[in-house]
Design an enzyme around this catalytic site. Structure first.
Site, PDB file in Angstrom:
ATOM      1  N   GLY A 287       0.780  -1.234   0.000  1.00 26.17           N
ATOM      2  CA  GLY A 287       0.000   0.000   0.000  1.00 26.17           C
ATOM      3  C   GLY A 287       0.807   1.275   0.000  1.00 26.17           C
ATOM      4  O   GLY A 287       0.378   2.269   0.591  1.00 26.17           O
TER       5      GLY A 287
ATOM      6  N   THR B  32       1.428   3.291  -2.596  1.00 27.82           N
ATOM      7  CA  THR B  32       0.687   4.301  -3.353  1.00 27.82           C
ATOM      8  C   THR B  32      -0.559   4.742  -2.601  1.00 27.82           C
ATOM      9  O   THR B  32      -0.884   5.942  -2.567  1.00 27.82           O
ATOM     10  CB  THR B  32       0.302   3.747  -4.731  1.00 27.82           C
ATOM     11  OG1 THR B  32       1.481   3.326  -5.421  1.00 27.82           O
ATOM     12  CG2 THR B  32      -0.406   4.798  -5.563  1.00 27.82           C
TER      13      THR B  32
ATOM     14  N   GLU C  54       2.333 -22.893  20.917  1.00 30.56           N
ATOM     15  CA  GLU C  54       2.397 -21.436  21.079  1.00 30.56           C
ATOM     16  C   GLU C  54       2.127 -21.035  22.521  1.00 30.56           C
ATOM     17  O   GLU C  54       2.710 -20.067  23.032  1.00 30.56           O
ATOM     18  CB  GLU C  54       1.403 -20.755  20.131  1.00 30.56           C
ATOM     19  CG  GLU C  54       1.591 -21.082  18.657  1.00 30.56           C
ATOM     20  CD  GLU C  54       2.997 -20.807  18.161  1.00 30.56           C
ATOM     21  OE1 GLU C  54       3.696 -19.934  18.729  1.00 30.56           O
ATOM     22  OE2 GLU C  54       3.421 -21.476  17.196  1.00 30.56           O
TER      23      GLU C  54
ATOM     24  N   HIS D 167       5.347 -21.157  24.527  1.00 27.09           N
ATOM     25  CA  HIS D 167       6.169 -19.954  24.362  1.00 27.09           C
ATOM     26  C   HIS D 167       5.676 -18.828  25.276  1.00 27.09           C
ATOM     27  O   HIS D 167       6.468 -18.134  25.927  1.00 27.09           O
ATOM     28  CB  HIS D 167       6.114 -19.479  22.905  1.00 27.09           C
ATOM     29  CG  HIS D 167       6.896 -20.323  21.953  1.00 27.09           C
ATOM     30  ND1 HIS D 167       8.229 -20.592  22.123  1.00 27.09           N
ATOM     31  CD2 HIS D 167       6.529 -20.936  20.788  1.00 27.09           C
ATOM     32  CE1 HIS D 167       8.668 -21.346  21.121  1.00 27.09           C
ATOM     33  NE2 HIS D 167       7.649 -21.571  20.299  1.00 27.09           N
TER      34      HIS D 167
END
Length: 723
Positions: free
Chosen positions: A333, A335, A542, A545
């Protein structure tokens, strides 16, 4: 208080009245009107003998003779409109000449040498026409020294123009000096006309120039004069000041062609300019866009500065947001950022690209294209000048062979225009590139594009908001876009736009509303979501962690995600030269915690922890090796060795030391996860159900399960006997 001239708000509702400074402009317009009247009369005379298709008239056609005579009489008495583009150029040229004391008299009585900068090539021809008709005495024969061999017959009754549009290969100082020498010898007035005289007119013309002038822009009074020259009267109101600086001369004939009153001229011109003004068009402002991170912060500050500058509350010299280099992969993104920035700042967007500059057949055309876009931005200031594909301009250090001279001239001109920040007040330059390493380092120096920000692919939260933006408030208004964001992880805002567009197309063809499944089909493109067992394993991984990171105070977990290809923990942490061995050991335990959590909850770890160079195990191994070889904190003592292939087996004792360090890190992670198994299971369960947990949700769950405080790694430090 400093107030820029472009920002002074009019205190009256009608245009400014005549001023003495515009006497010369009115005289130029009268001269053009007389010339137009003579042209029309000549046409009427010719119409007495021929029709438009050149068929001869019957001499006995008495009615036609009456019509022709009536047309001639009306031409004598009625207002004769001056072409709008010539009228505008006449006003600007007259003002430029009048600003030079005594120049009007000298052009008609003496032999001055003058250079005139039009800034853009499109104005060269209309300036030539107006100069030929208005600058010199009526008996003077005007010749163009750049065309033909008329210079061989010059006399004191001549005046000379040297007209160069800056596009051809002859547009350079080495060309035309012989004819300039002849004209100087004859002692006649000489006017050189070019977009950039210093680079495009003959060297000797520039050396002998006594007056160097440039076309100014149109202000309210100047536009009113143009309207009067076209329709015969002054408008009764002011023109929109936001649109005034956006006028191109080519807009005027288009706007005025079907208008017959002064105010109708302004209304038509405002409609045309509003239609082409990017900042007034559709599209979001920067405030509502997501996924831009630091670039959005910079952009909002720049927008605020430009608004303050327009209002006269801030001087240009005080603004520090003048140049930005945006980098990042395609589709993030860049532009769209420029468009949104212009909309937030309420200023025009002048958009260009290096590919457009290089489209010319000749080097001179490329150079002129660069000058033109900077001149356009300067005329529309305050504005945003957006330059795409900046890596298309080569780094001079990497240029070789026959292209050195070509690219060096382009880079040098670009650097010169970038450096002239004080000569283009109000112009904020934003450039974009997919390859920042290819940019000439001089482009990034202070005073040019001295701020570089990388736009990364949006994270899960940003993707969810981007989906909502493209879906709007009416489509799936009550549904969460989080599942879409998780399925689209690693993709860009441009990808999201395409997914939504295609899903809308599918629903339209089936004559029903868009569903979540429509979007997921487009996102996944045949890719299947993970099986439940795999999904649960990833959630446990996860969660491991997150628990160890909290227990050891290793950074702060901002979110946890499950997606089609796996899972992710996002961690905010500081990696600097102040890290101690204790902090590094905490990092090792954090990296290995996912596999350890799988072993505790599922009986065995999976290969996912070591699958690839970016995997947990690979990163942990490199860190353990660096502790031994680079940081001077291992068994080899205070030493730094650079990485070499095969070092793990070539350096005596290194492999056992790394293995031992990783084993101890795993044991520490195991101790934490066993002690806080309730927290591990709670996080894993929530992640498995929801696919995403925010920072706040993680905090609440960990605190509710006994991990409110952060004890640090010291409480879980193991000695040899414990192992």
């Amino acid at each position: 208080m400093f107030v820029p001239s472009h920002a002074i708000a009019p205190s009256i509702s009608s245009p400014p009245t005549d001023e003495a400074s515009d006497q010369l402009a009115r005289a130029f317009l009268q001269q053009l009107a007389q010339d137009e009247r003579r042209r029309l009369k000549a046409n009427h005379r010719s119409n007495s003998y021929a029709l438009e298709d050149d068929a001869p008239l019957d001499d006995g056609d008495a009615v036609e003779r009456i019509v022709a005579r009536d047309e001639a009489n009306r031409t004598e008495t009625a207002h004769v409109p001056v072409p709008a583009d010539l009228a505008a150029v006449a006003v600007m040229l007259a003002r430029a000449v009048a600003a030079e004391t005594g120049l009007v008299r000298r052009l008609r009585r003496e032999a001055p040498v003058v250079t005139l900068a039009t800034n853009v090539s499109d104005l060269v021809e209309p300036v030539r026409i107006v100069a030929e008709k208005c600058l010199f005495r009526s008996q003077t024969k005007v010749v163009d020294l750049a065309v033909g061999r008329t210079w061989r017959e010059l006399t004191r009754r001549h005046a000379a123009l040297f007209v160069c549009d800056g596009i051809g290969r002859d547009a350079r100082p080495e060309k035309g000096n012989e004819v300039i020498g002849t004209a100087l010898h004859v002692r006649i007035p000489i006017v050189g006309i070019a977009p950039d005289p210093k680079r495009q007119l003959p060297r000797d013309l520039m050396r002998s120039a006594e007056h160097r002038i440039a076309l100014p822009g149109l202000d309210q009074a100047g536009l009113a004069l143009v309207v009067e020259a076209v329709v015969g009267g002054l408008p009764s109101r002011m023109f929109d000041p936001d649109l005034l600086r956006m006028i191109d001369i080519s807009d005027l004939p288009v706007a005025f062609r079907r208008t017959d009153t002064p105010d109708a001229c302004l209304e038509a011109l405002e409609r045309i300019l509003a239609a082409k003004a990017n900042f007034l068009g559709d599209g979001p402002a920067l405030e509502v866009l997501d996924g831009y991170g630091e670039a959005k912060t910079w952009g909002l500050a720049a927008a605020a500065d430009l608004q303050a500058y327009r209002a006269g509350r801030l001087e240009w010299a005080e603004i520090d947001h003048r140049g930005l280099l945006l980098s990042g992969p395609p589709g993030v993104g860049k532009t769209s950022f420029a468009r949104a920035l212009a909309k937030s700042a309420r200023v025009p967007l002048v958009a260009t690209s290096v590919a457009e500059w290089n489209a010319s057949d000749y080097l001179s055309g490329t150079l002129q294209a660069i000058r033109k876009v900077f001149a356009q931005a300067k005329s529309q200031a305050p504005c945003i000048l957006f330059i795409d594909e900046l890596d298309g301009i080569s780094d001079r250090a990497q240029i070789r062979g026959d292209h050195v001279q070509y690219w060096t001239q382009i880079v040098n001109l670009f650097l010169e225009l970038l450096s002239g920040v004080d000569e283009r007040p109000g112009v904020v330059v934003v450039a974009a590139t997919n390859h920042p390493g290819k940019i000439d380092p001089a482009v990034k120096r202070a005073g040019r594009l001295d701020r570089e920000i990388e736009i990364e692919k949006p994270d899960t939260t940003a993707l969810a908001r981007i989906f909502r933006h493209h879906l709007g408030s009416e489509i799936l208004s009550d549904a969460s876009t989080l599942p879409l964001a998780l399925a689209a992880r690693g993709m860009t805002g441009a990808d999201v736009e395409a997914f939504v567009r295609r899903a809308k197309g599918t629903a339209r063809r089936r004559d029903r509303a868009v569903t979540i499944d429509d979007l997921l089909v487009e996102i996944r493109q045949g890719r299947r979501p993970p099986m439940e067992a795999v999904r649960h394993r990833v959630a446990v991984h996860e969660a491991g962690h997150a628990v160890v990171a909290r227990a050891f105070g290793h950074g702060e977990v901002t979110d946890l995600s499950l997606y089609d290809d796996g899972g992710e923990v996002c961690l905010e942490s500081v990696d600097d030269g102040a890290a101690t061995l204790e902090r590094l050991e905490a990092a090792l335990s954090f990296l290995l915690a996912g596999r350890v959590a799988e072993e505790i909850e599922l009986g065995a770890g999976s290969i996912g922890s070591g699958n690839g160079a970016a995997s947990d195990l690979a990163v942990a191994t490199r860190l353990a090796r660096d502790i031994e070889l680079r940081y001077g904190l291992g068994r080899l003592g205070n030493i730094h060795l650079e990485t070499v292939p095969g070092e793990m087996v070539m350096i005596a004792g290194l492999l056992p030391a790394v293995m031992e360090r990783l084993r101890r890190a795993g044991e520490r992670a195991h101790a934490v996860l066993v002690a806080h198994r309730a927290a591990l299971q709670a996080i894993a369960h929530q992640l498995d159900e929801n696919s995403y947990l925010s920072r706040g949700e993680i905090e609440v769950t960990l605190s509710a399960n006994g991990l409110d405080a952060v004890p640090g790694i010291a409480e879980f430090h193991l000695d040899d006997e414990e192992i």
